[in-house]
Design an enzyme around this catalytic site. Structure first.
Site, PDB file in Angstrom:
ATOM      1  N   MET A   1     -11.487  -5.650   5.046  1.00 13.90           N
ATOM      2  CA  MET A   1     -10.702  -4.750   5.882  1.00 13.90           C
ATOM      3  C   MET A   1     -10.511  -5.394   7.259  1.00 13.90           C
ATOM      4  O   MET A   1     -11.471  -5.824   7.886  1.00 13.90           O
ATOM      5  CB  MET A   1     -11.403  -3.405   6.020  1.00 13.90           C
ATOM      6  CG  MET A   1     -11.525  -2.608   4.739  1.00 13.90           C
ATOM      7  SD  MET A   1      -9.923  -2.197   4.019  1.00 13.90           S
ATOM      8  CE  MET A   1      -9.236  -1.153   5.322  1.00 13.90           C
TER       9      MET A   1
ATOM     10  N   ASP B   1      -4.771   3.446  -2.046  1.00 15.31           N
ATOM     11  CA  ASP B   1      -5.852   3.784  -1.120  1.00 15.31           C
ATOM     12  C   ASP B   1      -6.381   5.189  -1.384  1.00 15.31           C
ATOM     13  O   ASP B   1      -5.684   6.182  -1.147  1.00 15.31           O
ATOM     14  CB  ASP B   1      -5.360   3.701   0.322  1.00 15.31           C
ATOM     15  CG  ASP B   1      -5.173   2.274   0.788  1.00 15.31           C
ATOM     16  OD1 ASP B   1      -6.140   1.496   0.711  1.00 15.31           O
ATOM     17  OD2 ASP B   1      -4.058   1.924   1.232  1.00 15.31           O
TER      18      ASP B   1
ATOM     19  N   HIS C   1      -8.408   1.055  -4.313  1.00 15.97           N
ATOM     20  CA  HIS C   1      -9.417   0.831  -3.264  1.00 15.97           C
ATOM     21  C   HIS C   1     -10.105   2.167  -2.986  1.00 15.97           C
ATOM     22  O   HIS C   1      -9.522   3.055  -2.384  1.00 15.97           O
ATOM     23  CB  HIS C   1      -8.724   0.282  -2.016  1.00 15.97           C
ATOM     24  CG  HIS C   1      -9.630   0.112  -0.842  1.00 15.97           C
ATOM     25  ND1 HIS C   1      -9.145  -0.037   0.442  1.00 15.97           N
ATOM     26  CD2 HIS C   1     -10.985   0.072  -0.738  1.00 15.97           C
ATOM     27  CE1 HIS C   1     -10.154  -0.162   1.273  1.00 15.97           C
ATOM     28  NE2 HIS C   1     -11.281  -0.092   0.589  1.00 15.97           N
TER      29      HIS C   1
ATOM     30  N   GLY D   1      -9.241   4.352   6.988  1.00 13.53           N
ATOM     31  CA  GLY D   1      -8.993   5.779   7.174  1.00 13.53           C
ATOM     32  C   GLY D   1      -7.550   6.124   7.462  1.00 13.53           C
ATOM     33  O   GLY D   1      -7.093   7.203   7.103  1.00 13.53           O
TER      34      GLY D   1
ATOM     35  N   HIS E   1      -1.174  -1.308  -4.283  1.00 12.90           N
ATOM     36  CA  HIS E   1      -2.458  -0.967  -3.661  1.00 12.90           C
ATOM     37  C   HIS E   1      -2.536   0.543  -3.479  1.00 12.90           C
ATOM     38  O   HIS E   1      -1.663   1.157  -2.871  1.00 12.90           O
ATOM     39  CB  HIS E   1      -2.592  -1.689  -2.322  1.00 12.90           C
ATOM     40  CG  HIS E   1      -3.968  -1.622  -1.753  1.00 12.90           C
ATOM     41  ND1 HIS E   1      -5.018  -2.384  -2.243  1.00 12.90           N
ATOM     42  CD2 HIS E   1      -4.484  -0.891  -0.727  1.00 12.90           C
ATOM     43  CE1 HIS E   1      -6.107  -2.128  -1.542  1.00 12.90           C
ATOM     44  NE2 HIS E   1      -5.822  -1.211  -0.621  1.00 12.90           N
TER      45      HIS E   1
ATOM     46  N   GLY F   1      -3.327   4.396   7.966  1.00 14.01           N
ATOM     47  CA  GLY F   1      -2.384   3.293   7.952  1.00 14.01           C
ATOM     48  C   GLY F   1      -1.812   3.049   9.331  1.00 14.01           C
ATOM     49  O   GLY F   1      -2.004   3.826  10.263  1.00 14.01           O
ATOM     50  N   GLY F   2      -1.088   1.932   9.467  1.00 10.87           N
ATOM     51  CA  GLY F   2      -0.368   1.649  10.699  1.00 10.87           C
ATOM     52  C   GLY F   2      -1.204   1.133  11.847  1.00 10.87           C
ATOM     53  O   GLY F   2      -0.738   1.102  12.996  1.00 10.87           O
TER      54      GLY F   2
ATOM     55  N   SER G   1       0.840  -1.193   0.000  1.00 17.03           N
ATOM     56  CA  SER G   1       0.000   0.000   0.000  1.00 17.03           C
ATOM     57  C   SER G   1       0.873   1.240   0.000  1.00 17.03           C
ATOM     58  O   SER G   1       1.628   1.486   0.943  1.00 17.03           O
ATOM     59  CB  SER G   1      -0.908   0.015   1.237  1.00 17.03           C
ATOM     60  OG  SER G   1      -1.528   1.272   1.365  1.00 17.03           O
TER      61      SER G   1
ATOM     62  N   MET H   1      -8.934   8.015  -0.330  1.00 13.28           N
ATOM     63  CA  MET H   1      -9.785   8.455   0.778  1.00 13.28           C
ATOM     64  C   MET H   1     -10.250   9.887   0.526  1.00 13.28           C
ATOM     65  O   MET H   1      -9.481  10.712   0.040  1.00 13.28           O
ATOM     66  CB  MET H   1      -9.012   8.380   2.098  1.00 13.28           C
ATOM     67  CG  MET H   1      -8.434   7.013   2.399  1.00 13.28           C
ATOM     68  SD  MET H   1      -7.580   6.982   3.983  1.00 13.28           S
ATOM     69  CE  MET H   1      -6.810   5.362   3.912  1.00 13.28           C
TER      70      MET H   1
ATOM     71  N   GLY I   1       1.386  -2.159   4.223  1.00 11.91           N
ATOM     72  CA  GLY I   1       1.894  -0.795   4.091  1.00 11.91           C
ATOM     73  C   GLY I   1       3.167  -0.595   4.857  1.00 11.91           C
ATOM     74  O   GLY I   1       4.272  -0.737   4.321  1.00 11.91           O
ATOM     75  N   SER I   2       3.036  -0.286   6.140  1.00  3.66           N
ATOM     76  CA  SER I   2       4.215  -0.039   6.968  1.00  3.66           C
ATOM     77  C   SER I   2       5.083  -1.282   7.113  1.00  3.66           C
ATOM     78  O   SER I   2       6.288  -1.170   7.349  1.00  3.66           O
ATOM     79  CB  SER I   2       3.791   0.471   8.354  1.00  3.66           C
ATOM     80  OG  SER I   2       2.926  -0.449   8.994  1.00  3.66           O
TER      81      SER I   2
ATOM     82  N   MET J   1     -12.290   4.410  -1.057  1.00  3.51           N
ATOM     83  CA  MET J   1     -12.967   4.705   0.206  1.00  3.51           C
ATOM     84  C   MET J   1     -13.586   6.090   0.061  1.00  3.51           C
ATOM     85  O   MET J   1     -13.177   7.072   0.692  1.00  3.51           O
ATOM     86  CB  MET J   1     -11.964   4.633   1.362  1.00  3.51           C
ATOM     87  CG  MET J   1     -11.530   3.209   1.682  1.00  3.51           C
ATOM     88  SD  MET J   1     -10.107   3.110   2.784  1.00  3.51           S
ATOM     89  CE  MET J   1      -8.774   3.233   1.570  1.00  3.51           C
TER      90      MET J   1
ATOM     91  N   ASP K   1      -6.733  -6.390   4.074  1.00  2.55           N
ATOM     92  CA  ASP K   1      -6.034  -5.114   4.191  1.00  2.55           C
ATOM     93  C   ASP K   1      -6.116  -4.604   5.624  1.00  2.55           C
ATOM     94  O   ASP K   1      -7.214  -4.349   6.127  1.00  2.55           O
ATOM     95  CB  ASP K   1      -6.676  -4.107   3.233  1.00  2.55           C
ATOM     96  CG  ASP K   1      -6.020  -2.731   3.260  1.00  2.55           C
ATOM     97  OD1 ASP K   1      -5.067  -2.536   4.032  1.00  2.55           O
ATOM     98  OD2 ASP K   1      -6.479  -1.854   2.502  1.00  2.55           O
TER      99      ASP K   1
END
Length: 227
Positions: A139, A37, A68, A144, A35, A146-147, A10, A39, A203-204, A70, A181
């Site tokens: 999900m 994201d 994705h 909304g 990926h 990451g991390g 991501s 938002m 992601g992270s 959102m 995810d």
């Protein structure tokens, strides 16, 4: 049959100042999808990037771009992201007034189509539109940011969706990917795969380290014994 596992980094966790190079580097390190994201600070409490960013980084992406959405509403964004170079477009059913129509828009644009379900969103709509799906995205955090940490109750949901997908595949001979995810790390990816996932957004867990190839290899190493 042993699944073909995909790793989808991501870019929400990437360095935005050099995003194109980040994408090229993570693909060189072994990413299967990128990926993306999206938002809107409306459907979710954050604002990320739009179709112009997707179009700008498309030339760096030699693997599919997994968008994705959102956002709410979704239909206009479907058209603009398809035009910007998306290969897979996923949205949340509660963000569309007419889910079947939104899925048809994705297909008509030449993209693969997916539905995304938040941790507390029921999956009953899945049975009604599964014939139009290429991907189901679950999900494992509230969307909304990451991390976040993996929500363990998602494991049961993964198993339920895997059973639905397997039954559909037996009856129709068509494969649908089950993507997860949120909070995926080397210490839980095997458990998530055992529950039934075959595609993993990280992601992270990848961009939080200097050596992307090493991190992707570490994630894959946890999947070697999964059947």
């Amino acid at each position: 049959m042993k699944p073909n596992f995909f790793i989808a980094p991501s870019i929400l966790s990437a360095n935005f100042a050099c995003l194109g190079n980040e994408i090229a580097s993570v693909i060189e390190g072994g990413a299967d999808w990128i990926h993306f994201d999206v938002m809107d600070n409306h459907y979710v409490p954050n604002l990320t990037f739009g179709p112009m960013v997707c179009q700008a980084v498309k030339s760096y992406a030699s693997v599919p771009i997994d968008v994705h959405l959102m956002v709410e509403p979704v239909d206009e964004m479907i058209s603009t992201f398809a035009a910007a170079g998306a290969n897979i477009i996923t949205f949340h059913p509660e963000a569309s007034r007419h889910i079947d129509r939104s899925l048809s828009l994705i297909k008509a644009a030449g993209c693969e189509a997916g539905l995304a379900f938040n941790p507390a969103t029921p999956i009953h709509v899945l049975q009604e539109v599964i014939d139009k799906l290429d991907v189901v995205l679950l999900m494992s955090v509230n969307p909304g940011f990451g991390g976040q940490s993996f929500i363990s109750s998602t494991l049961k949901k993964i198993s339920k969706v895997r059973a639905i997908i397997n039954e559909y595949a037996r009856e129709n001979g068509r494969f649908i990917r089950l993507e997860v995810d949120g909070g995926i790390k080397t210490d839980n990816i095997a458990q998530i795969a055992e529950a039934g996932a075959d595609t993993f957004v990280a992601g992270s867990a990848i961009f939080g380290h200097k050596d992307y190839a090493k991190q992707i290899a570490a994630l894959r190493a946890q999947l070697v014994s999964i059947r």
